[in-house]
Design a protein around this motif. Sequence first.
Motif, PDB file in Angstrom:
ATOM      1  N   LEU A 283      63.396  22.435   9.590  1.00  0.00           N
ATOM      2  CA  LEU A 283      62.854  22.168  10.818  1.00  0.00           C
ATOM      3  C   LEU A 283      61.907  20.926  10.806  1.00  0.00           C
ATOM      4  CD1 LEU A 283      62.633  22.791  14.127  1.00  0.00           C
ATOM      5  CD2 LEU A 283      60.589  24.166  13.357  1.00  0.00           C
ATOM      6  N   TYR A 284      62.433  19.871  11.136  1.00  0.00           N
ATOM      7  CA  TYR A 284      61.505  18.577  11.534  1.00  0.00           C
ATOM      8  C   TYR A 284      60.625  18.902  12.425  1.00  0.00           C
ATOM      9  CZ  TYR A 284      64.644  16.046   8.373  1.00  0.00           C
ATOM     10  OH  TYR A 284      65.578  15.785   7.285  1.00  0.00           O
ATOM     11  N   ILE A 285      59.170  18.817  12.275  1.00  0.00           N
ATOM     12  CA  ILE A 285      58.298  19.261  13.461  1.00  0.00           C
ATOM     13  C   ILE A 285      57.147  18.183  13.436  1.00  0.00           C
ATOM     14  CG2 ILE A 285      56.983  20.628  11.918  1.00  0.00           C
ATOM     15  CD1 ILE A 285      56.453  22.449  14.628  1.00  0.00           C
ATOM     16  N   TYR A 286      57.006  17.624  14.447  1.00  0.00           N
ATOM     17  CA  TYR A 286      55.703  16.587  14.729  1.00  0.00           C
ATOM     18  C   TYR A 286      54.708  16.934  15.351  1.00  0.00           C
ATOM     19  CZ  TYR A 286      60.416  13.978  13.706  1.00  0.00           C
ATOM     20  OH  TYR A 286      61.474  13.600  12.970  1.00  0.00           O
ATOM     21  N   SER A 287      53.532  16.267  14.976  1.00  0.00           N
ATOM     22  CA  SER A 287      52.210  16.743  15.590  1.00  0.00           C
ATOM     23  C   SER A 287      52.318  16.829  17.031  1.00  0.00           C
ATOM     24  CB  SER A 287      51.123  15.800  15.286  1.00  0.00           C
ATOM     25  OG  SER A 287      49.925  16.081  15.904  1.00  0.00           O
ATOM     26  N   GLY A 288      51.980  18.245  17.711  1.00  0.00           N
ATOM     27  CA  GLY A 288      52.039  18.268  18.837  1.00  0.00           C
ATOM     28  C   GLY A 288      53.227  19.252  19.445  1.00  0.00           C
ATOM     29  N   GLU A 289      54.104  19.323  18.756  1.00  0.00           N
ATOM     30  CA  GLU A 289      55.337  20.166  18.900  1.00  0.00           C
ATOM     31  C   GLU A 289      55.114  21.360  18.710  1.00  0.00           C
ATOM     32  OE1 GLU A 289      59.243  17.425  18.817  1.00  0.00           O
ATOM     33  OE2 GLU A 289      58.375  18.015  16.829  1.00  0.00           O
ATOM     34  N   THR A 290      55.969  22.520  19.368  1.00  0.00           N
ATOM     35  CA  THR A 290      56.005  23.788  19.083  1.00  0.00           C
ATOM     36  C   THR A 290      57.565  24.196  19.246  1.00  0.00           C
ATOM     37  OG1 THR A 290      55.787  24.671  21.457  1.00  0.00           O
ATOM     38  CG2 THR A 290      53.760  24.205  20.161  1.00  0.00           C
ATOM     39  N   TYR A 291      58.109  25.256  18.411  1.00  0.00           N
ATOM     40  CA  TYR A 291      59.437  25.757  18.445  1.00  0.00           C
ATOM     41  C   TYR A 291      59.442  27.093  18.277  1.00  0.00           C
ATOM     42  CZ  TYR A 291      60.664  20.983  17.933  1.00  0.00           C
ATOM     43  OH  TYR A 291      61.173  19.589  17.867  1.00  0.00           O
ATOM     44  N   SER A 292      60.206  27.825  18.669  1.00  0.00           N
ATOM     45  CA  SER A 292      60.600  29.181  18.268  1.00  0.00           C
ATOM     46  C   SER A 292      61.877  28.966  17.413  1.00  0.00           C
ATOM     47  CB  SER A 292      60.839  30.044  19.421  1.00  0.00           C
ATOM     48  OG  SER A 292      59.315  30.608  19.945  1.00  0.00           O
ATOM     49  N   VAL A 293      61.726  29.847  16.500  1.00  0.00           N
ATOM     50  CA  VAL A 293      63.103  30.000  15.695  1.00  0.00           C
ATOM     51  C   VAL A 293      63.268  31.345  15.249  1.00  0.00           C
ATOM     52  CG1 VAL A 293      63.128  27.854  14.591  1.00  0.00           C
ATOM     53  CG2 VAL A 293      61.910  29.748  13.579  1.00  0.00           C
ATOM     54  N   LEU A 294      64.689  31.857  15.363  1.00  0.00           N
ATOM     55  CA  LEU A 294      64.979  33.168  15.098  1.00  0.00           C
ATOM     56  C   LEU A 294      65.261  33.504  13.474  1.00  0.00           C
ATOM     57  CD1 LEU A 294      66.906  34.365  18.058  1.00  0.00           C
ATOM     58  CD2 LEU A 294      64.561  34.685  17.767  1.00  0.00           C
ATOM     59  N   VAL A 295      64.748  34.043  12.689  1.00  0.00           N
ATOM     60  CA  VAL A 295      64.886  34.214  11.364  1.00  0.00           C
ATOM     61  C   VAL A 295      65.106  35.803  11.020  1.00  0.00           C
ATOM     62  CG1 VAL A 295      64.146  34.098   9.028  1.00  0.00           C
ATOM     63  CG2 VAL A 295      63.587  32.355  10.847  1.00  0.00           C
ATOM     64  N   LYS A 296      66.668  36.134  10.429  1.00  0.00           N
ATOM     65  CA  LYS A 296      66.800  37.545  10.083  1.00  0.00           C
ATOM     66  C   LYS A 296      66.548  37.732   8.544  1.00  0.00           C
ATOM     67  CE  LYS A 296      70.197  41.179  10.533  1.00  0.00           C
ATOM     68  NZ  LYS A 296      71.652  41.528  10.892  1.00  0.00           N
ATOM     69  N   ALA A 297      65.746  38.788   8.349  1.00  0.00           N
ATOM     70  CA  ALA A 297      65.353  39.196   6.942  1.00  0.00           C
ATOM     71  C   ALA A 297      66.762  39.769   6.326  1.00  0.00           C
ATOM     72  CB  ALA A 297      64.216  40.037   6.903  1.00  0.00           C
ATOM     73  N   ASP A 298      67.562  38.737   5.933  1.00  0.00           N
ATOM     74  CA  ASP A 298      68.889  39.354   5.331  1.00  0.00           C
ATOM     75  C   ASP A 298      69.407  39.168   3.863  1.00  0.00           C
ATOM     76  OD1 ASP A 298      69.264  36.608   5.822  1.00  0.00           O
ATOM     77  OD2 ASP A 298      70.997  36.896   7.136  1.00  0.00           O
ATOM     78  N   GLN A 299      68.238  38.915   3.048  1.00  0.00           N
ATOM     79  CA  GLN A 299      68.395  38.268   1.864  1.00  0.00           C
ATOM     80  C   GLN A 299      67.878  39.476   0.780  1.00  0.00           C
ATOM     81  OE1 GLN A 299      69.846  35.279   1.027  1.00  0.00           O
ATOM     82  NE2 GLN A 299      70.316  35.664   3.037  1.00  0.00           N
ATOM     83  N   ASP A 300      67.887  39.627  -0.524  1.00  0.00           N
ATOM     84  CA  ASP A 300      67.597  40.462  -1.312  1.00  0.00           C
ATOM     85  C   ASP A 300      66.365  40.618  -1.322  1.00  0.00           C
ATOM     86  OD1 ASP A 300      66.995  41.863  -3.653  1.00  0.00           O
ATOM     87  OD2 ASP A 300      67.493  40.227  -5.105  1.00  0.00           O
TER      88      ASP A 300
END
Length: 579
Positions: A283-300
Amino acid sequence: MTEPAESKGYFVRLLALFPLICLINFSSVEARTVYHKWEVKYEYKSPDCYKKLVITINGRSPGPTIFAQQGDTVFVELKNSLWTENVAVHWHGIRQLGTPWSDGAEGVTQCPILPGETFIYRFVVDRAGTYLYHGHYGMQRAAGLYGSIIVSLPEGVPEPFSYDYDQNIILNDWYHASTNEQAAGLSAIPFVFVGEPQSLLINGRGKYNCSLSTASGSAAGVCNTTNPECSPYSLTVVPGKTYRLRIGSLTSLSALTFEIEGHDMTVVEADGNYVEPFTIRNLYIYSGETYSVLVKADQDSSRNYWATINVVARNPATPTGLAIFNYYPNHPQKQPPTAPATGPPWNDTASRLAQSLAFRARQGFINKPPVTADRVIVLLNTQNKIDGHFKWSLNNLSLILPQTPYLVALKENLTGAFAQDPPPDGYDFANYDIHSLAENVNATSSSRIYRLRFNSTVDVILQNANSMTVKNSETHPWHLHGHDFWILGYGTGKYNISCDWRKYNLVNPIMKNTAPLHPYGWTALRFRADNPGVWAFHCHVESHFYMGMGVVFEEGIEKVGELPSSIRGCGESEGHHRP
């Protein structure tokens, strides 16, 4: 935190400060009012293991997260205990509908809060989403004065996506020099740039190489890698669960890339607006930006993973910022067995531009822009020398804020408080070469502002160009106070005012309050001038705004209600402040 007032006397004191508070219905105020009482002061902290003075809120940096529900009224009672410095706090992404004096932009909407004074910010959070707050006086954001605002939907209103848990992550870069030292260098002849940050912080934690501190002659004990303040932030997850990560950046210089080792991220929100979901690894993110991302805990789940941030858009001299994505029941500080990711190439502008172009408003939540604009303002971003000082300018004007806030000066017709002639809506399109190192000999410092017709539709075209370094064009994240704007398009090279508007996305453009301007490129924005007040629009790189990289918009000033006396007291309003 939501809590009842301790006594009715508390309300009486607030009513004396803000006449508009009388609109509140006392019978229902507890259910929809959020109170914070803050003391802002310097304290010694070691966020990256290096001990230095940090601006804290109630002893914390980042400061307390403000949790509220859509439609709530937020009160923040702020006492300035810095003693030798003024202060102001901006509520980044909050539109301040009906309360432009609470925007927190010193010189634009208020006089600064003097040492020892207490000021009350009051505003309504009118939309759910992920927002920020930070210092907006001098360069205090870079000194640790920042935090998050999380606004939830009303009870019973569902999100258009599902998840099990909600976590907040705030990113920053970190300098060991004080902001006063940095500001002195930026204003000096010869010019002294702030340089690259010493560390990158995730939720206020990073790790500096203390051997470098010893080599530079710092006193023994100033840097201590065993200090628990700088142990890596650890985000604990339960295997199989999905997490909404609300990620915000308040870096003072750096553009960043964020990733979680081995995990996909699905972007669902940007600056409080739903986006058509798409999956990424970085995720590229620049000063002043906000994002919501969904992440699934699906690894080892037998191990932990790195969450990392790295500098992009500048040749990095700052180590990777590290956090631990901790799978329960592993120990939160158990280090992953792998090396941390160093991120994509820092100068891969095409990849960053592609991600900017990938955003679309989510189906079912599209707010289509007006088809045409009433006014088009093209802002040429250049670096200049003015009277021997390095400055950033727009159309050869470098912003200097007046001693009397624009909001006060305009509302009270103090015409001598700032320059009254309008700034230009464009530049010499035909002859200016954005790829050359231009002298821009006509550049000047100015307090002029753009006066916009109320309810008109305004296009702003940000045009990047070469800086005062050969073959260098920097990335600038631009933030608009008081509004969201539609991002109609991005492009490379010089914007062609005759035909590039045909490339605009008028079907499902994303709305945001902050957008990047990529090197040697252009960004096209559209907004409605429908929020009475005076609003800053500026580069969110702290040093760039300090050096003049901003403009100011006025709209519907005659519709602004009576100004609170607490925002006066400086410049031509001196003597009118009533605490």
